[in-house]
Design a protein around this motif. Structure first.
Motif, PDB file in Angstrom:
ATOM      1  N   GLU A   1      14.586  56.373  22.322  1.00 54.96           N
ATOM      2  CA  GLU A   1      13.589  55.398  22.791  1.00 54.96           C
ATOM      3  C   GLU A   1      12.185  55.844  22.380  1.00 54.96           C
ATOM      4  O   GLU A   1      11.362  55.039  21.933  1.00 54.96           O
TER       5      GLU A   1
ATOM      6  N   LYS B   1      11.666  55.194  18.747  1.00 55.09           N
ATOM      7  CA  LYS B   1      11.477  53.759  18.491  1.00 55.09           C
ATOM      8  C   LYS B   1      10.063  53.323  18.899  1.00 55.09           C
ATOM      9  O   LYS B   1       9.444  52.489  18.245  1.00 55.09           O
ATOM     10  N   LEU B   2       9.574  53.899  19.995  1.00 53.37           N
ATOM     11  CA  LEU B   2       8.237  53.520  20.489  1.00 53.37           C
ATOM     12  C   LEU B   2       7.127  54.335  19.821  1.00 53.37           C
ATOM     13  O   LEU B   2       5.946  54.115  20.091  1.00 53.37           O
TER      14      LEU B   2
ATOM     15  N   CYS C   1       0.148  51.674  27.437  1.00 48.06           N
ATOM     16  CA  CYS C   1       0.248  50.256  27.845  1.00 48.06           C
ATOM     17  C   CYS C   1      -0.207  50.056  29.287  1.00 48.06           C
ATOM     18  O   CYS C   1      -0.366  48.920  29.734  1.00 48.06           O
TER      19      CYS C   1
ATOM     20  N   LEU D   1      10.884  45.174  21.088  1.00 53.26           N
ATOM     21  CA  LEU D   1       9.578  45.717  21.454  1.00 53.26           C
ATOM     22  C   LEU D   1       8.646  44.547  21.725  1.00 53.26           C
ATOM     23  O   LEU D   1       8.745  43.502  21.061  1.00 53.26           O
TER      24      LEU D   1
ATOM     25  N   HIS E   1       4.534  43.816  21.785  1.00 51.81           N
ATOM     26  CA  HIS E   1       3.315  44.460  21.281  1.00 51.81           C
ATOM     27  C   HIS E   1       2.073  43.777  21.845  1.00 51.81           C
ATOM     28  O   HIS E   1       2.064  42.560  22.064  1.00 51.81           O
TER      29      HIS E   1
ATOM     30  N   SER F   1       2.912  49.271  22.337  1.00 52.03           N
ATOM     31  CA  SER F   1       4.213  48.602  22.439  1.00 52.03           C
ATOM     32  C   SER F   1       5.001  49.118  23.638  1.00 52.03           C
ATOM     33  O   SER F   1       4.897  50.293  24.005  1.00 52.03           O
ATOM     34  N   LEU F   2       5.773  48.225  24.227  1.00 51.04           N
ATOM     35  CA  LEU F   2       6.747  48.626  25.246  1.00 51.04           C
ATOM     36  C   LEU F   2       8.113  48.100  24.810  1.00 51.04           C
ATOM     37  O   LEU F   2       8.201  47.241  23.930  1.00 51.04           O
ATOM     38  N   MET F   3       9.157  48.650  25.403  1.00 47.35           N
ATOM     39  CA  MET F   3      10.498  48.270  24.969  1.00 47.35           C
ATOM     40  C   MET F   3      11.318  47.721  26.131  1.00 47.35           C
ATOM     41  O   MET F   3      11.371  48.339  27.195  1.00 47.35           O
TER      42      MET F   3
END
Ligand code: ISJ
Length: 201
Positions: free
Chosen positions: A84, A87-88, A121, A172, A174, A183-185
């Motif tokens: 994770e 990816k972030l 974020c 994600l 953005h 960005s958050l997932m």
């Protein structure tokens, strides 16, 4: 050892009653077709849910006959999984705000959702993301126009018992603040009750 095997027997017989529903690890695919090669259910009744483009919460609410609820399973600062964090694009040792919920329709859990929100974020207006409680995250993201979603990925969950999620989707979201992208997932794990008529009772 004996206790473990007894528990796994109980889980197989009556999964939702006896086992806590948990977010499983998954393999993620950029193209649903690629995931479908491994699990044909991706092309079956689950396909609609894997492809919902707008608010997932809204789509679930439309499917409900009576009530829709967000039940918070856990929410707080924790370390993301290594994959994770990658990816972030954040350091994996950096804590993030991690929210896990059950999205329930007509009194049944339909989806487990896990959201990883990096520290960046949570600044400025993003502070509100820590105070969602039982309000759906989707209502926040889709009513604040500065957020937009990236492509959806399809997930095949690993080693889950019947009644636990086997298919998942993630993306994600953005936003830009002070010239930088944050960005958050959001990961959504579909429970069979949502898409298998036979398993809904
Ligand atoms: C991202 C959305 O939000 C939904 C609500 C969530 C929550 O409240 O934590 C988590 C995942 C989503 O299914 C959406 O509606 O699309």
């Amino acid at each position: 050892m004996r206790l473990v095997s007894m528990l796994s027997k109980v889980c197989k017989n009556s999964p939702t009653a006896a086992c806590a529903l948990t977010v499983p690890p998954a393999c993620w695919y950029r193209q649903p077709a690629a995931a479908g090669l491994r699990d044909p259910q991706v092309h079956g009744p689950a396909r609609y849910w894997l492809n919902v483009q707008g608010s997932f919460t809204r789509a679930l609410q439309q499917r409900c006959q009576q009530s829709f609820q967000v039940e918070v399973a856990s929410e707080g600062f924790a370390l993301p999984r290594v994959e994770e964090a990658r990816k972030l694009n954040i350091p994996w040792r950096q804590q993030a705000w991690i929210r896990e919920v059950r999205l329930c329709g007509d009194g049944q859990p339909w989806v487990l959702a896990r959201t990883v929100i990096p520290l960046a974020c949570l600044q400025g207006p993003g502070r509100q993301l820590r105070n969602l409680g039982n309000r759906p995250l989707g209502a926040y993201l889709f009513s604040h126009r500065q957020w937009h979603r990236g492509p959806l990925e399809t997930g095949l969950c690993k080693g889950t018992h019947s009644g636990q999620p086997r298919l998942a989707r993630r993306s994600l979201f953005h936003t830009r603040r002070q010239g930088r992208q944050h960005s958050l997932m959001v990961c959504e794990y579909l429970l069979p009750q949502l898409y298998c008529g036979a398993e809904r009772t």
